[in-house]
Design a protein around this motif. Structure first.
Motif, short mmCIF file in Angstrom:
data_model
loop_
_atom_site.label_atom_id
_atom_site.label_comp_id
_atom_site.label_asym_id
_atom_site.label_seq_id
_atom_site.Cartn_x
_atom_site.Cartn_y
_atom_site.Cartn_z
N LEU A 17 0.84 -1.21 0.00
CA LEU A 17 0.00 0.00 0.00
C LEU A 17 0.87 1.24 0.00
O LEU A 17 1.92 1.27 0.62
CB LEU A 17 -0.88 0.03 1.25
CG LEU A 17 -1.95 -1.04 1.37
CD1 LEU A 17 -2.58 -0.96 2.76
CD2 LEU A 17 -3.02 -0.86 0.32
N THR A 18 0.43 2.27 -0.73
CA THR A 18 1.16 3.54 -0.71
C THR A 18 0.19 4.68 -0.41
O THR A 18 -1.01 4.56 -0.67
CB THR A 18 1.84 3.84 -2.06
OG1 THR A 18 0.87 3.73 -3.08
CG2 THR A 18 3.00 2.92 -2.32
N GLU A 19 0.76 5.79 0.09
CA GLU A 19 -0.09 6.94 0.38
C GLU A 19 -0.45 7.64 -0.93
O GLU A 19 0.39 7.78 -1.82
CB GLU A 19 0.65 7.92 1.29
CG GLU A 19 -0.26 9.00 1.83
CD GLU A 19 0.45 9.87 2.85
OE1 GLU A 19 0.32 11.09 2.78
OE2 GLU A 19 1.13 9.30 3.73
N LYS A 70 -4.29 13.71 -2.52
CA LYS A 70 -5.67 14.08 -2.21
C LYS A 70 -6.60 13.91 -3.42
O LYS A 70 -7.77 13.57 -3.27
CB LYS A 70 -5.65 15.55 -1.76
CG LYS A 70 -6.93 16.05 -1.20
CD LYS A 70 -7.01 15.79 0.26
CE LYS A 70 -8.33 16.30 0.79
NZ LYS A 70 -8.63 15.75 2.09
N THR A 71 -6.05 14.17 -4.60
CA THR A 71 -6.89 14.15 -5.81
C THR A 71 -7.52 12.78 -6.07
O THR A 71 -8.47 12.68 -6.83
CB THR A 71 -6.05 14.54 -7.04
OG1 THR A 71 -4.84 13.82 -7.02
CG2 THR A 71 -5.75 16.02 -7.06
N ARG A 120 0.25 6.27 -11.67
CA ARG A 120 -0.19 5.53 -10.48
C ARG A 120 -1.02 4.31 -10.84
O ARG A 120 -1.14 3.39 -10.06
CB ARG A 120 -1.01 6.44 -9.57
CG ARG A 120 -0.13 7.41 -8.82
CD ARG A 120 -0.26 7.15 -7.35
NE ARG A 120 0.94 7.54 -6.67
CZ ARG A 120 1.13 7.32 -5.39
NH1 ARG A 120 0.23 6.74 -4.68
NH2 ARG A 120 2.25 7.68 -4.82
N ASP A 148 4.41 3.26 -6.90
CA ASP A 148 5.48 4.02 -6.25
C ASP A 148 5.73 5.38 -6.90
O ASP A 148 6.27 6.27 -6.29
CB ASP A 148 6.79 3.22 -6.28
CG ASP A 148 6.65 1.97 -5.45
OD1 ASP A 148 5.90 2.02 -4.47
OD2 ASP A 148 7.28 0.96 -5.79
N ILE A 168 4.96 9.03 -8.63
CA ILE A 168 3.97 10.06 -8.37
C ILE A 168 4.34 11.32 -9.14
O ILE A 168 5.48 11.76 -9.15
CB ILE A 168 3.83 10.34 -6.86
CG1 ILE A 168 2.76 11.39 -6.63
CG2 ILE A 168 5.13 10.74 -6.23
CD1 ILE A 168 2.34 11.50 -5.20
N TYR A 169 3.38 11.85 -9.83
CA TYR A 169 3.56 13.13 -10.48
C TYR A 169 2.44 14.03 -10.02
O TYR A 169 1.30 13.83 -10.39
CB TYR A 169 3.53 13.00 -12.01
CG TYR A 169 4.76 12.36 -12.54
CD1 TYR A 169 5.93 13.08 -12.67
CD2 TYR A 169 4.76 11.01 -12.86
CE1 TYR A 169 7.08 12.48 -13.13
CE2 TYR A 169 5.90 10.41 -13.34
CZ TYR A 169 7.06 11.15 -13.47
OH TYR A 169 8.19 10.55 -13.93
N PRO A 172 5.50 15.06 -17.40
CA PRO A 172 4.13 15.21 -16.89
C PRO A 172 3.89 16.47 -16.08
O PRO A 172 2.76 16.94 -16.00
CB PRO A 172 3.92 13.97 -16.05
CG PRO A 172 5.23 13.34 -15.90
CD PRO A 172 6.15 13.84 -16.93
N ARG A 181 -0.33 12.16 10.63
CA ARG A 181 -0.18 12.77 9.31
C ARG A 181 -1.32 13.74 9.06
O ARG A 181 -2.34 13.70 9.74
CB ARG A 181 -0.17 11.68 8.23
CG ARG A 181 1.11 10.88 8.27
CD ARG A 181 1.15 9.90 7.15
NE ARG A 181 2.40 9.16 7.15
CZ ARG A 181 2.66 8.16 6.35
NH1 ARG A 181 1.77 7.77 5.47
NH2 ARG A 181 3.83 7.55 6.39
N GLU A 213 -8.89 21.37 1.26
CA GLU A 213 -8.01 21.26 0.10
C GLU A 213 -8.82 20.79 -1.12
O GLU A 213 -9.64 19.87 -1.02
CB GLU A 213 -6.90 20.25 0.39
CG GLU A 213 -5.74 20.37 -0.57
CD GLU A 213 -4.68 19.31 -0.32
OE1 GLU A 213 -3.78 19.20 -1.12
OE2 GLU A 213 -4.80 18.61 0.71
N LEU A 214 -8.63 21.44 -2.24
CA LEU A 214 -9.28 21.14 -3.52
C LEU A 214 -10.78 21.44 -3.53
O LEU A 214 -11.48 21.07 -4.46
CB LEU A 214 -9.06 19.69 -3.96
CG LEU A 214 -7.62 19.27 -4.24
CD1 LEU A 214 -7.56 17.79 -4.59
CD2 LEU A 214 -7.00 20.08 -5.36
N SER A 244 6.38 10.74 -2.11
CA SER A 244 5.44 9.73 -1.63
C SER A 244 5.65 9.50 -0.13
O SER A 244 6.59 10.05 0.46
CB SER A 244 5.63 8.43 -2.41
OG SER A 244 6.95 8.02 -2.32
N GLU A 245 4.77 8.72 0.45
CA GLU A 245 4.84 8.36 1.87
C GLU A 245 4.74 9.57 2.79
O GLU A 245 5.29 9.58 3.89
CB GLU A 245 6.15 7.59 2.18
CG GLU A 245 6.32 6.30 1.39
CD GLU A 245 5.26 5.28 1.72
OE1 GLU A 245 4.87 5.16 2.89
OE2 GLU A 245 4.79 4.61 0.78
#
Lengths: 288, 368
Positions: free
Chosen positions: A120-122, A125-126, A275, A280, A282-283, B44, B165, B189-190, B233-234
C-alpha cells in the motif's frame, strides 16, 4: 492470515476457475461439445465470486476504489470484464462464444495481478473522490464491451470462413446467422463507444476539479481520445455500408488500438496516470 | 442553373458522412503521430507542453471544419426529422449526440482562446491585491490595471489523523473587491468555489518564514519568504527556497525549513515527515562568489551572524496557494458532454440501430 494474503488466495482461486473456463471454451470448440461450453460458462460464473471478494477486501483495506498500481488495476479490470461478460451472456446467450476471447484475457489479467506487489502507498488528495470510482467503472465496462465485441468479430470471421467452405463447427452453427452476429457485435461496439466516451468525460470532470483543466493532452488522455476517435471512424464507416468481413477485420484493428491505450501506453510514458501502473511513482501537478 | 446547383453541392459536401470520415481519419492520425512523437520527451509536470499539435493553426482549422460538418449534419437531420412521418427515436439520439459534440468543440475553442490559469500564494494574516483583469487575461501584456480584488488568508487550520499525518487542511479566505462586500470562504483542500466567473480552489499549502535582518549600524528590516513545498510519496515533504536574493544583502541564500527538528548540529536532512510545528528549525546557507558565508541550523528566535549582519529567524506562518482558473469554455464543454452522452444513450437504447436501418426503413415504408 493478513488481508493481502486472503486477497491473493481468493485471486488464485479465481485464476484457477478462469483457466478452467478457458480450457472448457477451447475444448468445446475443438471437440464440438456444447456441454463443455456450458461448463466454461459455469466456471466463469464461479470465478467472479472470489474475485469480487478480493476486490471488496482491497477496497476496505485502502479506503478507495482499487485502481492504483498493477495489482489493483488488473484486478478491477479483470473483475469488471468478467462481470460484464457474465451479465451479457445471461441476457443474450448467443454471445456465450465470446468467452473464448474474454476468459483467456481475464485469466491473463488476474494472473498478472496476483504476481504483482500488493504493497500500500499513500495517495495524493486528488484520488480521494467518487470521480475515481466513476472513471474506473466506465473504464472496466468499456474494456468488457470491447473484448466481447472482439470475440463476436472473431466468431463472425471464423463462422463466415467455415460457411464458405461448407463445413461449420456445430457450436458455431448454433450462433445466430452472420447478419445477426454482425448486428449484435455492432450493438456491443456502440455500447463500448459510449462507455469509452463516459470514461473520458468523467476523467475530464475529475481533472477539472483537481487541477482546473478538463484536458491536458496527457499521453493517456490522448490515447483514450485516439481510441474513441477510431471507434467513431469505424462506426461512421459502417454507416456508409462497410459491413461483414471487412467490418470485423476493421473492428479487430480498432480493438488492438484500444488495448494498447489501456495496457501499452501507461507503461511507455511518464504520465499523471502513472499511479495506475506503478504505485510508487507520483507526479503531482502544481507541485515541484 | 449551374450557379443554383453549387450551393446545393457545397451543402451536400459539408453535411456528408464522407467528409466526417475524412476529418476523423486526419485528426486521429495527426493525434496518433503526435502521441508517438511525444513518447521520448513527455514531462508530466509541464502541462501543456510546446510541440503538441493542438497548438498549430492547421489543427485548429481542422477542428473548425469538423465543427462546420457537425453543425451542418445536425441541422440536416433536424430538418429531416421534422419532415419525416416515421420519426425514429434513435435518430433524435444521433441529433443530440452530434449537437453535443459541436458544443464540445465550441467550448474547447473558447478554452483555447480565453483560458487563464494563475496561482495566488497567500501567507496567513497577509493580504494580496490583484487586478481582476490580471486573473482573466491569458498573456502578461493583457494584464493591465483594473479594479483590484483583495485576497486574505485569515487562518489555516490543520486536522491531523490518528497516525499524526495531515488529515485535512482548511483555509479561511476572505475576498474583497470594489463593491466593498467581504466574501468569506472556509475551504478544504481542492474544495472549489466560484467568484465572478473565476473557478478557484486551494491546491497547495506550506510554510513561510519571517527573517529579521539587522545591519551593524542598527538598521533593521524583516522579510517573509514563502517556501516551496516539494511533496514526495509516503507523506514526505520538504520546504525550501534556493538561490534567494535579498536586496540589502550581498549574498545568495538557500533555506530549508523543518517543522520538527532537534536543533543542535548541522542539518543534513532535506526532507521530513512532520507538518506539526514542534521544534521548528531553519537551515540557512549563504554564499558570496562561491564562498560560503554561513551554513547553520537555527531554532525559532535564534540568530546567525553573517559578515556585518545578523539574521534572526523571527516567525513561521503557513501559506495556502489558491489556484484561479478563468475558463469560459468549460461550461460549454460539460454541457456538450451531457448532450452527447444523452444522445448516444438514446441511440443505444432505442431502435432501429444503424446496422439494420436499411431493413427497418424498408419495413416502415411497406407499412405506410
Amino acid at each position: 492470515m493478513s488481508s493481502a494474503e486472503t486477497q491473493l488466495t481468493l485471486l488464485w482461486l479465481s485464476v484457477s476457475f478462469c483457466f478452467l473456463a478457458t480450457v472448457c471454451f477451447f475444448s468445446a470448440l475443438s471437440f464440438k461439445k456444447e456441454k463443455l461450453e456450458n461448463y466454461g460458462v459455469t466456471c466463469s460464473h464461479i470465478a467472479i465470486l472470489p474475485m469480487a471478494a478480493a476486490l471488496a477486501l482491497r477496497w476496505i483495506e485502502t479506503g478507495h476504489v482499487p485502481s492504483i498500481g498493477t495489482y489493483e488495476v488488473f484486478t478491477i479490470y479483470a473483475a469488471g470484464v468478467l462481470l460484464f461478460y457474465n451479465i451479457i451472456q445471461y441476457w443474450k446467450p448467443s454471445v456465450t462464444i465470446a468467452g473464448t476471447v474474454v476468459l483467456p484475457v481475464v485469466t491473463l489479467m488476474t494472473g498478472i495481478a496476483v504476481m504483482s506487489s500488493t504493497e500500500l502507498t499513500e495517495l495524493p488528495k486528488t484520488y480521494f473522490t467518487y470521480w475515481l470510482g466513476i472513471h474506473m467503472l466506465f473504464a472496466t465496462l468499456a474494456l468488457g464491451g470491447v473484448l466481447v465485441a472482439a470475440g463476436l468479430s472473431i466468431a463472425y470471421l471464423i463462422k463466415g470462413r467455415q460457411e464458405a467452405r461448407g463445413r461449420v463447427n456445430p457450436l458455431l452453427k448454433k450462433l445466430p446467422d452472420l447478419d445477426r452476429l454482425d448486428y449484435l457485435g455492432h450493438r456491443i461496439t456502440l455500447f463500448a463507444f459510449l462507455m469509452i466516451g463516459i470514461m473520458i468525460a468523467s476523467g475530464a470532470v475529475w481533472a477539472y476539479k483537481s487541477w482546473g483543466r478538463y484536458w491536458g493532452w496527457d499521453p493517456i488522455e490522448t490515447w483514450s481520445l485516439i481510441s474513441w476517435l477510431v471507434y467513431g471512424l469505424y462506426l461512421h464507416l459502417r454507416l456508409t455500408g462497410v459491413k461483414g468481413k471487412l467490418a470485423s477485420w476493421l473492428h479487430i484493428a480498432v480493438v488492438l488500438i484500444v488495448i494498447f491505450s489501456f495496457y501499452g501506453a501507461p507503461y511507455l510514458y511518464p504520465t499523471i496516470h502513472d499511479r495506475f501502473v506503478n504505485a510508487d511513482s507520483i507526479y503531482l501537478q502544481g507541485s515541484d | 442553373m449551374a450557379a443554383k446547383r453549387y450551393p446545393g453541392k457545397i451543402w451536400a459536401l459539408v453535411k456528408s458522412r464522407v467528409l466526417a470520415i475524412v476529418l476523423i481519419f486526419i485528426i486521429s492520425t495527426a493525434v496518433t503521430v503526435d502521441a508517438f512523437e511525444l513518447m521520448g520527451r513527455w514531462v508530466p509536470s509541464e502541462v501543456p507542453q510546446t510541440g503538441n499539435i493542438y497548438r498549430y493553426w492547421w489543427f485548429k482549422a481542422l477542428a473548425v471544419v469538423l465543427l462546420v460538418n457537425l453543425a451542418a449534419c445536425t441541422t440536416d437531420r433536424i430538418i429531416r426529422q421534422f419532415k419525416s412521418k416515421a420519426g425514429f427515436l434513435s435518430r433524435w439520439g444521433s441529433v443530440f449526440f452530434h449537437a453535443g459534440l459541436a458544443v464540445i468543440i465550441v467550448g474547447t475553442l473558447f478554452t483555447g482562446s480565453y483560458r487563464a490559469h494563475s496561482t495566488i500564494k497567500l501567507v496567513q494574516g497577509e493580504t494580496k491585491q490583484i487586478p481582476y483583469r490580471a486573473l482573466t487575461a491569458q498573456e502578461d501584456f493583457n494584464r493591465g490595471s483594473g479594479p483590484d480584488v483583495s485576497f486574505t488568508l485569515d487562518k489555516q487550520e490543520i486536522k491531523f489523523n490518528a497516525s499524526g499525518r495531515i488529515g485535512e487542511v482548511f483555509s479561511h479566505i476572505t475576498i474583497t473587491d470594489h463593491t466593498g462586500r467581504d466574501r468569506s470562504y472556509d475551504l478544504a483542500e481542492l474544495e472549489q468555489f466560484s467568484y465572478r466567473g473565476l473557478y478557484m480552489f486551494p491546491d497547495l499549502y506550506g510554510y513561510a518564514v519571517k527573517i529579521g535582518i539587522r545591519s551593524n549600524p542598527g538598521e533593521t528590516e524583516s522579510i517573509t519568504i514563502p517556501l516551496e513545498t516539494t511533496e514526495f510519496s509516503e507523506g514526505i515533504r520538504s520546504y525550501s527556497q534556493k538561490n534567494l536574493k535579498i536586496a540589502s544583502l550581498p549574498y545568495n541564500f538557500s533555506v530549508n525549513f523543518y517543522p520538527d527538528i532537534a536543533v543542535g548540529g548541522d542539518a543534513v536532512k532535506s526532507v521530513n515527515r512532520s507538518y506539526q510545528l514542534e521544534n521548528p528549525g531553519l537551515f540557512i546557507m549563504a554564499n558570496n562568489d562561491n564562498e560560503i558565508g554561513a551554513q547553520q541550523v537555527i531554532p525559532l528566535g535564534g540568530a546567525v551572524k553573517l559578515g556585518g549582519y545578523t539574521l534572526t529567524f523571527e516567525q513561521v506562518k503557513p501559506w495556502t496557494e489558491l489556484s484561479v482558473v478563468y475558463d469560459p469554455g468549460a461550461g460549454l464543454v460539460f454541457a456538450g458532454i451531457i448532450m452527447a452522452i444523452a444522445g448516444l444513450s438514446i441511440t443505444l437504447l432505442s431502435r432501429p440501430f444503424p446496422a439494420v436501418k436499411g431493413q427497418n426503413l424498408k419495413r416502415s415504408n411497406n407499412n405506410e
